[in-house]
Design a protein around this motif. Sequence first.
Motif, PDB file in Angstrom:
ATOM      1  N   ASP A 134       0.835  -1.215   0.000  1.00 33.33           N
ATOM      2  CA  ASP A 134       0.000   0.000   0.000  1.00 33.33           C
ATOM      3  C   ASP A 134       0.863   1.254   0.000  1.00 33.33           C
ATOM      4  N   ASN A 135       1.963   1.209   0.739  1.00 34.40           N
ATOM      5  CA  ASN A 135       2.883   2.344   0.755  1.00 34.40           C
ATOM      6  C   ASN A 135       3.454   2.601  -0.628  1.00 34.40           C
ATOM      7  N   ALA A 136       3.766   1.511  -1.338  1.00 31.12           N
ATOM      8  CA  ALA A 136       4.267   1.646  -2.711  1.00 31.12           C
ATOM      9  C   ALA A 136       3.220   2.308  -3.603  1.00 31.12           C
ATOM     10  N   THR A 137       1.967   1.903  -3.440  1.00 34.65           N
ATOM     11  CA  THR A 137       0.882   2.492  -4.236  1.00 34.65           C
ATOM     12  C   THR A 137       0.726   3.980  -3.938  1.00 34.65           C
ATOM     13  N   ASP A 138       0.812   4.331  -2.642  1.00 32.08           N
ATOM     14  CA  ASP A 138       0.676   5.744  -2.258  1.00 32.08           C
ATOM     15  C   ASP A 138       1.843   6.579  -2.771  1.00 32.08           C
ATOM     16  N   LEU A 139       3.048   6.028  -2.680  1.00 28.81           N
ATOM     17  CA  LEU A 139       4.220   6.761  -3.187  1.00 28.81           C
ATOM     18  C   LEU A 139       4.142   6.962  -4.691  1.00 28.81           C
ATOM     19  N   MET A 140       3.654   5.941  -5.378  1.00 34.65           N
ATOM     20  CA  MET A 140       3.481   6.057  -6.827  1.00 34.65           C
ATOM     21  C   MET A 140       2.444   7.130  -7.150  1.00 34.65           C
ATOM     22  N   GLY A 141       1.343   7.135  -6.392  1.00 37.70           N
ATOM     23  CA  GLY A 141       0.316   8.156  -6.606  1.00 37.70           C
ATOM     24  C   GLY A 141       0.833   9.543  -6.292  1.00 37.70           C
ATOM     25  N   PHE A 142       1.645   9.645  -5.223  1.00 35.50           N
ATOM     26  CA  PHE A 142       2.242  10.934  -4.865  1.00 35.50           C
ATOM     27  C   PHE A 142       3.099  11.455  -6.009  1.00 35.50           C
ATOM     28  N   LEU A 146       2.751  14.868  -8.481  1.00 39.61           N
ATOM     29  CA  LEU A 146       3.837  15.819  -8.722  1.00 39.61           C
ATOM     30  C   LEU A 146       4.095  15.982 -10.213  1.00 39.61           C
ATOM     31  N   SER A 147       4.054  14.870 -10.930  1.00 34.70           N
ATOM     32  CA  SER A 147       4.248  14.926 -12.380  1.00 34.70           C
ATOM     33  C   SER A 147       3.129  15.699 -13.063  1.00 34.70           C
ATOM     34  N   ALA A 148       1.885  15.497 -12.552  1.00 33.92           N
ATOM     35  CA  ALA A 148       0.755  16.222 -13.130  1.00 33.92           C
ATOM     36  C   ALA A 148       0.905  17.722 -12.908  1.00 33.92           C
ATOM     37  N   LEU A 149       1.380  18.105 -11.715  1.00 31.31           N
ATOM     38  CA  LEU A 149       1.621  19.525 -11.441  1.00 31.31           C
ATOM     39  C   LEU A 149       2.704  20.075 -12.360  1.00 31.31           C
ATOM     40  N   GLY A 150       3.770  19.283 -12.518  1.00 32.43           N
ATOM     41  CA  GLY A 150       4.874  19.748 -13.355  1.00 32.43           C
ATOM     42  C   GLY A 150       4.535  19.809 -14.829  1.00 32.43           C
ATOM     43  N   PHE A 179      10.044   9.546  -6.676  1.00 38.23           N
ATOM     44  CA  PHE A 179       8.975   8.849  -5.958  1.00 38.23           C
ATOM     45  C   PHE A 179       8.612   7.536  -6.653  1.00 38.23           C
ATOM     46  N   THR A 180       8.839   7.450  -7.937  1.00 37.64           N
ATOM     47  CA  THR A 180       8.661   6.174  -8.638  1.00 37.64           C
ATOM     48  C   THR A 180       9.673   5.155  -8.137  1.00 37.64           C
ATOM     49  N   VAL A 181      10.921   5.626  -7.937  1.00 39.22           N
ATOM     50  CA  VAL A 181      11.957   4.740  -7.390  1.00 39.22           C
ATOM     51  C   VAL A 181      11.590   4.300  -5.973  1.00 39.22           C
ATOM     52  N   LEU A 182      11.118   5.242  -5.163  1.00 37.78           N
ATOM     53  CA  LEU A 182      10.696   4.910  -3.795  1.00 37.78           C
ATOM     54  C   LEU A 182       9.565   3.884  -3.806  1.00 37.78           C
ATOM     55  N   ALA A 183       8.613   4.046  -4.717  1.00 35.05           N
ATOM     56  CA  ALA A 183       7.497   3.108  -4.824  1.00 35.05           C
ATOM     57  C   ALA A 183       7.997   1.712  -5.186  1.00 35.05           C
ATOM     58  N   ASP A 184       8.968   1.641  -6.095  1.00 33.91           N
ATOM     59  CA  ASP A 184       9.537   0.348  -6.481  1.00 33.91           C
ATOM     60  C   ASP A 184      10.210  -0.329  -5.295  1.00 33.91           C
ATOM     61  N   VAL A 316      17.458   6.188  -0.987  1.00 34.33           N
ATOM     62  CA  VAL A 316      16.731   6.990  -1.986  1.00 34.33           C
ATOM     63  C   VAL A 316      16.263   8.306  -1.373  1.00 34.33           C
ATOM     64  N   TRP A 317      15.761   8.262  -0.118  1.00 39.24           N
ATOM     65  CA  TRP A 317      15.329   9.503   0.540  1.00 39.24           C
ATOM     66  C   TRP A 317      16.502  10.473   0.697  1.00 39.24           C
ATOM     67  N   ASN A 318      17.673   9.951   1.066  1.00 38.25           N
ATOM     68  CA  ASN A 318      18.849  10.806   1.222  1.00 38.25           C
ATOM     69  C   ASN A 318      19.292  11.414  -0.109  1.00 38.25           C
ATOM     70  N   GLU A 319      19.152  10.640  -1.188  1.00 35.63           N
ATOM     71  CA  GLU A 319      19.495  11.174  -2.510  1.00 35.63           C
ATOM     72  C   GLU A 319      18.479  12.216  -2.963  1.00 35.63           C
ATOM     73  N   LEU A 320      17.242  12.051  -2.465  1.00 35.15           N
ATOM     74  CA  LEU A 320      16.183  12.993  -2.832  1.00 35.15           C
ATOM     75  C   LEU A 320      16.331  14.327  -2.099  1.00 35.15           C
ATOM     76  N   LYS A 321      16.856  14.281  -0.887  1.00 36.42           N
ATOM     77  CA  LYS A 321      16.908  15.478  -0.031  1.00 36.42           C
ATOM     78  C   LYS A 321      17.575  16.685  -0.680  1.00 36.42           C
ATOM     79  N   PRO A 322      18.812  16.580  -1.217  1.00 31.94           N
ATOM     80  CA  PRO A 322      19.435  17.777  -1.799  1.00 31.94           C
ATOM     81  C   PRO A 322      18.710  18.323  -3.021  1.00 31.94           C
ATOM     82  N   LYS A 323      17.903  17.468  -3.668  1.00 38.97           N
ATOM     83  CA  LYS A 323      17.170  17.917  -4.854  1.00 38.97           C
ATOM     84  C   LYS A 323      15.990  18.815  -4.487  1.00 38.97           C
TER      85      LYS A 323
END
Length: 349
Positions: A134-142, A146-150, A179-184, A316-323
Amino acid sequence: MFQEMLLQKYPYRMVPGLPPKRMLGADREFIESRRRALKRFINLVARHPSFWDDILVNIFLSYNSQDVQNKMRESIRGVGDEYLTTTFAAQAKDFLPADIQVQFAASRELIRNIFNSFYKLRDRAERMAARAIDNATDLMGFGKELSALGSDTTPLPSWAAHSSWGALKQALKGLSVEFTVLADKAAQQGKLEEIDVVDKLNLFLDLLQSYKDLCERHEKGVLHKHQKALHKYSLMKRQMISATVQNKEAESVEQLESRIVEQENAIMVMELRNYFSLFCLHQETQLIHIYLPLTSHILGAFVNSQIQGHKEMNQVWNELKPKLNCLFVGSSSLATPPLSPEERHFFSR
């Protein structure tokens, strides 16, 4: 059909149950669940010391013809059950400890307690694996949001010509990939927990359930029949005493004597079967204890899946942080919202 034949041949052994069928509404999840259950069934049967080289099992596992059921029926026709095919069956009592009934009761209680605890452990492990999915599904949706906003192409009003929205959109679209990577990673952890933890727990539960079923067959089967035969014998002896006292016809008394002799022979066979059943139960209890170290493998797999899953997610979260800096730090010409103390601390690290 195969399970019924196996029970017919080995009524005093742990024969695992087959998973239920569903003719209608068999969705992908049910099919996958049944596939795993069948795999566990085959593993337990193929690993059992009494089954692994049996011709019935060999036919079931290796025969590639449509008449496999007929072939299996032929293999057991006229053979009899394990009691009739075991050379020392009539001497089974000699191989049993003197307190076998006490040991049987204690073992049954122990296995019952272990089963109840492992049942709860399996349910919790299933929920944890489901939460990871379920967490993977939510992260994918998140990430999709973001992609839709962008990717939004709605034109800006003239007064917002110098807004930072354009730069933010580009940043949000880039972050959606992370977030796709996080979902995977979350999905991989859930699958790993299903395979390495939940499936092993289910395998052990299937074995424990087959032991409980065996104990019930012993008590409701051969033991109950033995007790019933003894009760019938007691009634016949009373009839014999009554007939003798009342001086009934010799022919009637002889018939009753003949029936008593037949009953005595039946009781003797049932008693021998009862001891053989206890002998098999004693062996099956030892087999359960051979499987008990599986507990350490299950716990090891559970801990490893948690460590591996959290380690990969943390990376992955740590790699995401500086971005995220691009979302908070604007150009010198653009106003940026004030940061809270927590945010300033976060981006200063």
